[in-house]
Every structure is written in C-alpha cells, then in structure tokens.
Design a protein around this motif. Structure first.
Motif, mmCIF file in Angstrom:
data_model
loop_
_atom_site.group_PDB
_atom_site.id
_atom_site.type_symbol
_atom_site.label_atom_id
_atom_site.label_comp_id
_atom_site.label_asym_id
_atom_site.label_seq_id
_atom_site.Cartn_x
_atom_site.Cartn_y
_atom_site.Cartn_z
ATOM 1 N N ILE A 129 -7.137 -7.024 -0.008
ATOM 2 C CA ILE A 129 -6.042 -6.092 -0.265
ATOM 3 C C ILE A 129 -6.030 -5.113 0.903
ATOM 4 O O ILE A 129 -7.006 -4.392 1.134
ATOM 5 N N HIS A 130 -4.948 -5.135 1.660
ATOM 6 C CA HIS A 130 -4.830 -4.307 2.864
ATOM 7 C C HIS A 130 -3.754 -3.254 2.656
ATOM 8 O O HIS A 130 -2.615 -3.584 2.345
ATOM 9 N N GLN A 131 -4.138 -1.984 2.815
ATOM 10 C CA GLN A 131 -3.181 -0.875 2.737
ATOM 11 C C GLN A 131 -3.036 -0.318 4.149
ATOM 12 O O GLN A 131 -3.883 0.444 4.616
ATOM 13 N N PRO A 132 -1.954 -0.704 4.855
ATOM 14 C CA PRO A 132 -1.798 -0.215 6.227
ATOM 15 C C PRO A 132 -1.542 1.294 6.253
ATOM 16 O O PRO A 132 -0.984 1.849 5.306
ATOM 17 N N ALA A 133 -1.971 1.914 7.328
ATOM 18 C CA ALA A 133 -1.707 3.344 7.509
ATOM 19 C C ALA A 133 -0.197 3.559 7.578
ATOM 20 O O ALA A 133 0.544 2.684 8.061
ATOM 21 N N PRO A 134 0.281 4.698 7.084
ATOM 22 C CA PRO A 134 1.722 4.972 7.119
ATOM 23 C C PRO A 134 2.286 4.826 8.541
ATOM 24 O O PRO A 134 1.676 5.283 9.511
ATOM 25 N N GLY A 135 3.406 4.136 8.626
ATOM 26 C CA GLY A 135 4.079 3.946 9.906
ATOM 27 C C GLY A 135 3.539 2.825 10.762
ATOM 28 O O GLY A 135 4.018 2.614 11.871
ATOM 29 N N THR A 136 2.528 2.086 10.270
ATOM 30 C CA THR A 136 1.989 0.979 11.057
ATOM 31 C C THR A 136 2.500 -0.351 10.513
ATOM 32 O O THR A 136 2.827 -0.467 9.337
ATOM 33 N N ASP A 137 2.560 -1.317 11.399
ATOM 34 C CA ASP A 137 3.022 -2.658 11.038
ATOM 35 C C ASP A 137 1.816 -3.508 10.644
ATOM 36 O O ASP A 137 0.882 -3.653 11.443
ATOM 37 N N PRO A 138 1.804 -4.084 9.453
ATOM 38 C CA PRO A 138 0.643 -4.876 9.027
ATOM 39 C C PRO A 138 0.582 -6.274 9.648
ATOM 40 O O PRO A 138 -0.371 -7.006 9.418
ATOM 41 N N GLU A 139 1.562 -6.641 10.457
ATOM 42 C CA GLU A 139 1.628 -8.011 10.962
ATOM 43 C C GLU A 139 0.414 -8.394 11.800
ATOM 44 O O GLU A 139 -0.054 -9.533 11.736
ATOM 45 N N ALA A 140 -0.145 -7.467 12.581
ATOM 46 C CA ALA A 140 -1.337 -7.782 13.380
ATOM 47 C C ALA A 140 -2.513 -8.135 12.466
ATOM 48 O O ALA A 140 -3.258 -9.083 12.737
ATOM 49 N N TYR A 141 -2.667 -7.393 11.379
ATOM 50 C CA TYR A 141 -3.744 -7.681 10.414
ATOM 51 C C TYR A 141 -3.505 -9.035 9.752
ATOM 52 O O TYR A 141 -4.436 -9.814 9.562
ATOM 53 N N ILE A 142 -2.267 -9.319 9.429
ATOM 54 C CA ILE A 142 -1.916 -10.599 8.801
ATOM 55 C C ILE A 142 -2.221 -11.749 9.759
ATOM 56 O O ILE A 142 -2.811 -12.758 9.364
ATOM 57 N N ARG A 143 -1.860 -11.599 11.029
ATOM 58 C CA ARG A 143 -2.127 -12.649 12.022
ATOM 59 C C ARG A 143 -3.626 -12.837 12.247
ATOM 60 O O ARG A 143 -4.102 -13.959 12.426
#
Length: 91
Positions: free
Chosen positions: A43-57
């Motif tokens: 379960i990943h909660q990205p920091a506000p204003g960041t794009d989670p796509e790098a974490y997903i990749r």
C-alpha cells in the motif's frame, strides 16, 4: 482500465489507484459491490503533489514489496486498475 474492479481477473497482480491517491499493488482475489479483497499487497501513499508512476514502475520491475498478506478496502474508492504486468519496466 475503465472496467469495474469486479471484472479484474482472479489471481493477477494489479495496480489499483484510489480516490485518496493511495495506490494498492497486489494479487486480486475478489470484489463485490462493497469490498475489494487482495493478497500479498503493498500500500503506497504518495506524498502530496507527487506522481506515483515511478513507484509503480519500480514495483513492476522488481516485484511487490509485500506489507499486507490480506487486505480489503472499499470498492467505491477504486478510480482505476491496471495489470501490473502491463506496466513498463525501468530501463
């Protein structure tokens, strides 16, 4: 995917994006009108204003960092789902 979460294939690793911005990565078990049930999840909660796509990749490249063996959440929270195997890997 624009399909409802209950149409996702059983046993496949998914990336599920939620209304709160939280991203759930893990093995889909089942869903009904109220709950989604998954296994071996990160379960990943990205920091506000960041794009989670790098974490997903990164997860698509190296595998799911399991933090929850069994995880359920509200089906109403699902904005979009994708197969983890369809996500481009890091190069």
């Amino acid at each position: 995917m624009t399909e409802p979460i209950h149409t996702a294939p059983h046993g496949i690793n998914l990336v599920i994006e939620t209304r709160s911005g939280r991203v759930i990565l893990g093995r889909f078990d089942s869903a009904d009108a109220f709950q989604v049930h998954m296994h071996d999840c990160d379960i990943h909660q990205p920091a506000p204003g960041t794009d989670p796509e790098a974490y997903i990749r990164e997860t698509a490249t190296y595998g799911v960092d399991v933090k929850e063996r069994d995880y359920s959440f509200s089906a109403a929270e699902v904005v979009r789902w994708r197969r983890l195997g369809d996500i481009p890997k890091l190069t």
